[in-house]
Design a protein around this motif. Sequence first.
Motif, mmCIF file in Angstrom:
data_model
loop_
_atom_site.group_PDB
_atom_site.id
_atom_site.type_symbol
_atom_site.label_atom_id
_atom_site.label_comp_id
_atom_site.label_asym_id
_atom_site.label_seq_id
_atom_site.Cartn_x
_atom_site.Cartn_y
_atom_site.Cartn_z
ATOM 1 N N ALA B 124 17.665 34.009 60.943
ATOM 2 C CA ALA B 124 18.192 35.011 60.018
ATOM 3 C C ALA B 124 17.406 35.031 58.712
ATOM 4 N N LEU B 125 16.822 33.901 58.373
ATOM 5 C CA LEU B 125 16.008 33.864 57.158
ATOM 6 C C LEU B 125 14.610 34.419 57.411
ATOM 7 N N GLY B 126 14.278 34.643 58.679
ATOM 8 C CA GLY B 126 12.952 35.164 58.978
ATOM 9 C C GLY B 126 11.975 34.116 59.489
ATOM 10 N N GLN B 131 8.141 27.687 62.802
ATOM 11 C CA GLN B 131 8.699 27.326 61.505
ATOM 12 C C GLN B 131 10.099 26.741 61.662
ATOM 13 N N ASN C 50 20.740 42.798 62.564
ATOM 14 C CA ASN C 50 19.559 41.971 62.246
ATOM 15 C C ASN C 50 18.947 41.359 63.506
ATOM 16 N N LEU C 52 19.958 39.655 65.970
ATOM 17 C CA LEU C 52 20.324 38.377 66.584
ATOM 18 C C LEU C 52 20.843 38.641 67.994
ATOM 19 N N HIS C 74 11.761 36.570 68.118
ATOM 20 C CA HIS C 74 10.941 35.966 67.070
ATOM 21 C C HIS C 74 9.696 36.780 66.742
ATOM 22 N N ARG C 79 10.711 39.414 62.087
ATOM 23 C CA ARG C 79 10.720 38.412 61.033
ATOM 24 C C ARG C 79 10.523 39.054 59.671
ATOM 25 N N ARG C 82 13.669 40.639 58.608
ATOM 26 C CA ARG C 82 14.711 39.697 58.216
ATOM 27 C C ARG C 82 14.512 39.157 56.814
ATOM 28 N N GLU C 83 13.278 39.274 56.298
ATOM 29 C CA GLU C 83 13.078 38.853 54.909
ATOM 30 C C GLU C 83 13.843 39.766 53.960
ATOM 31 N N VAL C 111 8.973 31.113 54.338
ATOM 32 C CA VAL C 111 8.735 32.472 54.825
ATOM 33 C C VAL C 111 7.973 33.300 53.799
#
Lengths: 230, 222, 246
Positions: B124-126, B131, C50, C52, C74, C79, C82-83, C111
């Motif tokens: 969720a944080l990217g 990572q 988002n 998921l 992913h 990604r 999601r930032e 990130v």
Amino acid sequence: MDFIDLRYYVPLRHLDVFARGLLLTIRLVALSCTFGLALGIIGAFLKTSKNRILYIMSNAYVMFFRNTPLLVQIYFLYFALPTLNIDMSADNTALLALSLIFGAYATEIIRGGIEAVHNNFIEAGFSLGMNSLQVFRHIKLPLAMKAIAPPLSNQIILIVLSSAIVGQISGRDLLYEASLLDSRYFRSFEIYTVTALIYFLFAKVLSIIFYKLNKKIFRQEPPQRLSSTL
Amino acid sequence: MNSIGINELRYMLQGLSMTLRLWVVSFFFGMIMGIILGIAKSNHKIKVFRWIAAAYIDMIRGIPLIVFILVGYFGANYLGSDIDLPRFGVASAVLSLYSAAYLGEIFRSGIESVHKNQWEAASALGFSYVQSLRYVIIPQAIRITIPSTIGFLIGLLKGTSMVIVISLTDLTTASRRIAEHTRMPFLVLGLAAMVYFVLNYPLTKLGEKLEEKYKIKKGSLT
Amino acid sequence: MIIVKLKDVHKYFGSLHVLKGISLSVNEKESVVIMGPSGSGKSTMLRCINHLETINSGSIEVDGELLTSEITQHSASIRKLRERIGFVFQGFNLFPNLTALENVSIGLKVVKKMDKQQAEEIAMNSLEQVGLKDKPSSYPDQLSGGQQQRVAIARSLAMQPRLMLLDEITSALDPELIKGVLETLERVNELGITTIIVTHEMNFAEKSADRICFFYNGKILEDGNPKEIIEHPKSIEAKNFFHALK
């Protein structure tokens, strides 16, 4: 690279030797685990008793066997016992050593299972007028079986793998027979890879059997085997 | 009957040195390979990694160490038949490969014990897969696996005694020879046992303590 | 400007039809509350936004990105997206091996590739915004549930998202801790961040939300002004739901 000259027909032609060795190993493991189980039950009883001396004795037994190499233990018995005028064959010495180490591990496993038995049941036993030994035998042990069976089965498989060591004092087992074959034909790599394969298959079959047994009798999935054979 | 003198003690010390060296080197390389194997075996995406890692681990764990050492030694000799291979090197390599399988399984179990929610929070944080592993999952997995790893470390020390089959003189072999030579098995082998015990016992205690601590802490993991 | 647009979204879990044709548009800076009985699909929809969870059919457009079922979990585009989206979970999901400050700053460091000093400055700022500026070195297990949830909010805030998704963030909390978290939420709204919140807290919805969407059995039955919907719901299901909540 030189021409690789593998002669697998050597071990494959002598499968009877391997079969004989495997049977010897099976006999060794079966006997030592049986004796070891008895030792384990006694050890667990001693270790869970209130008596300080009994606890120390059984703890010392467990600690010694778990923290020293099996090879040292077996050498110790093999060389030291004769000086006490105890004459044992190599095979019996091996049996003794394996029984003792299995007993040490079994003590811990059984103790763990027993201590997990809910206090309520134990109190019920005492309330009926049972003494410690009776409570142990009729309440703690039966109720602990379910927790004990899986790790104990794993430990048996570990003993199968550990038993390969007995050849060092000329105890007869699968590896010993294989090494005799090796000294005759000098096809070491081929012989020992076949030996490894046989151990592997045997351990696999055993673990499947235990898995099915445990599931059927106890409706229990065996836990992951994280500990090593050493 | 010969007595135990300075020469005998020196011989045993040499054996001890060999034992310790094998122990440390094998654990080190085994740990590195084990972490890689553990990550590979727990990988959801690339099935090949999982399959290869699982097959390797399964195979090694089904073979007695003593047999594996023999296979490794004769196999290595086969491949490098004109070179006289250093026995310490072969023994260390074999012990490392052996350790890798067990540590790999321990580590995989640790990774899979980390709650799925942690993966989600990182996603969720990217975070990318790598990572997430590196910053969130592996640090937690290592913490979880410490008790089992200590348990293996103890087993590994005991396992170094198996190198007798390729004529490497470790503490056990040295003690055995001296015991035969001096006909004083109780003293000599007893001494050897004491040394192993002194090395292992603190680890056993540490492992027990950490396992208790971890059991209590686990309840608070979100 | 529309920041989230769902068009006829369907989602199945196996044979279970969880989202049955959801269409929803959310404008920038809006604060939308999603309410409805358990199992009606609210959380699922949020998790689809988002990515998921992956939708089976229909389309979701978030801040210019189109989410389809082909995009993997992913992938780089997800990604990056999601930032800009903050997601706060019901179970907080803080990283137990990191302190509060480290939890909040880790996204920035890893990130957004900021250096430690800059990241921690922003993180402290976020902690202050949620009222926890005196707890940066505390570990999650040293904080109360409400505090942990606020750290989780700070963790998302620090990434400076355009959109925040909050999934029943007070449901796992003891009653006396809920107030602090809701106050924090109001502050988030004041910051001008678009929020989509799944919650049961009716008072909060009435007071702070721009809009309420009522979910029932995989569909949106009502969508509009909070006061209107709570006082005068049009559908029977909504009537029963709000009546039970009062």
